[in-house]
Design a protein around this motif. Structure first.
Motif, PDB file in Angstrom:
ATOM      1  N   GLY A  36     -83.883 -34.986 -23.284  1.00  0.00           N
ATOM      2  CA  GLY A  36     -84.786 -35.927 -22.588  1.00  0.00           C
ATOM      3  C   GLY A  36     -84.639 -36.352 -21.394  1.00  0.00           C
ATOM      4  N   ARG A  37     -86.324 -36.264 -21.245  1.00  0.00           N
ATOM      5  CA  ARG A  37     -86.729 -36.629 -19.886  1.00  0.00           C
ATOM      6  C   ARG A  37     -86.109 -38.230 -19.152  1.00  0.00           C
ATOM      7  NH1 ARG A  37     -93.162 -37.439 -19.183  1.00  0.00           N
ATOM      8  NH2 ARG A  37     -92.240 -39.451 -20.053  1.00  0.00           N
ATOM      9  N   ALA A  38     -85.614 -38.178 -17.909  1.00  0.00           N
ATOM     10  CA  ALA A  38     -85.479 -38.869 -17.388  1.00  0.00           C
ATOM     11  C   ALA A  38     -86.392 -39.356 -16.452  1.00  0.00           C
ATOM     12  CB  ALA A  38     -83.424 -39.372 -17.428  1.00  0.00           C
ATOM     13  N   VAL A  39     -86.348 -41.018 -15.969  1.00  0.00           N
ATOM     14  CA  VAL A  39     -86.737 -40.781 -14.161  1.00  0.00           C
ATOM     15  C   VAL A  39     -86.201 -42.099 -13.899  1.00  0.00           C
ATOM     16  CG1 VAL A  39     -89.203 -41.576 -13.121  1.00  0.00           C
ATOM     17  CG2 VAL A  39     -89.430 -40.777 -16.129  1.00  0.00           C
ATOM     18  N   PHE A  40     -85.522 -41.648 -12.915  1.00  0.00           N
ATOM     19  CA  PHE A  40     -84.544 -42.230 -12.028  1.00  0.00           C
ATOM     20  C   PHE A  40     -85.304 -42.972 -10.592  1.00  0.00           C
ATOM     21  CE2 PHE A  40     -82.060 -38.731 -14.250  1.00  0.00           C
ATOM     22  CZ  PHE A  40     -80.913 -40.245 -15.205  1.00  0.00           C
ATOM     23  N   GLU A  41     -85.622 -44.373 -10.782  1.00  0.00           N
ATOM     24  CA  GLU A  41     -86.196 -44.475  -9.679  1.00  0.00           C
ATOM     25  C   GLU A  41     -85.655 -44.741  -8.520  1.00  0.00           C
ATOM     26  OE1 GLU A  41     -89.535 -45.616  -9.731  1.00  0.00           O
ATOM     27  OE2 GLU A  41     -89.307 -45.471 -12.217  1.00  0.00           O
ATOM     28  N   PRO A  42     -85.906 -44.807  -7.121  1.00  0.00           N
ATOM     29  CA  PRO A  42     -85.641 -46.105  -6.353  1.00  0.00           C
ATOM     30  C   PRO A  42     -84.243 -45.935  -5.960  1.00  0.00           C
ATOM     31  CG  PRO A  42     -87.856 -43.973  -5.500  1.00  0.00           C
ATOM     32  CD  PRO A  42     -87.419 -44.821  -6.837  1.00  0.00           C
TER      33      PRO A  42
END
Length: 123
Positions: A36-42
């Protein structure tokens, strides 16, 4: 097993959005298991944006991965803490909370802990 595989997370097999628009998980099913690639936003925090989906008091996934960009602070249930940033390899045992540090999204690739991550309990 295929002799070579080329895939893009931009065309993942599955995308799981986090609550409140605070990011997403793009999941690719590989011969060796999900990656998986996760994009965690501010402003993202596990205990706020994933806990309602997981139904556990802390994250019970073991993570083995690589931070591409941004920063993440991880606190284990016993209080031990570590910061991860661009270029860092990370290995985190089950039983932790985590949150994005700063104003940049944290992007991480994980090849052990994202198979059931951000999936509603019982789904």
């Amino acid at each position: 097993m295929a002799p070579m595989v080329r895939r893009s997370f931009d065309s993942a097999d599955e995308t799981r959005p986090f609550t409140d628009g605070k990011g997403r998980l793009d999941l690719i099913q590989a011969d060796g298991g999900p990656v998986g690639r996760a994009v965690f936003e501010p402003g993202w925090r596990w205990s706020e944006h994933i806990k309602p989906l997981a139904g556990t008091d802390s994250c019970q996934s073991a993570h083995t991965g690589y931070v591409v960009s941004g920063r993440m602070h991880v606190v284990m249930d016993d209080g031990a803490a570590e910061d991860y940033g661009p270029g860092d390899f990370m290995q985190v045992s089950p039983g932790h909370d985590a949150w994005v540090v700063g104003d940049e999204p944290c992007v991480a690739v994980d090849w052990t802990g994202f198979g059931d991550y951000a999936k509603a309990a019982g789904a």
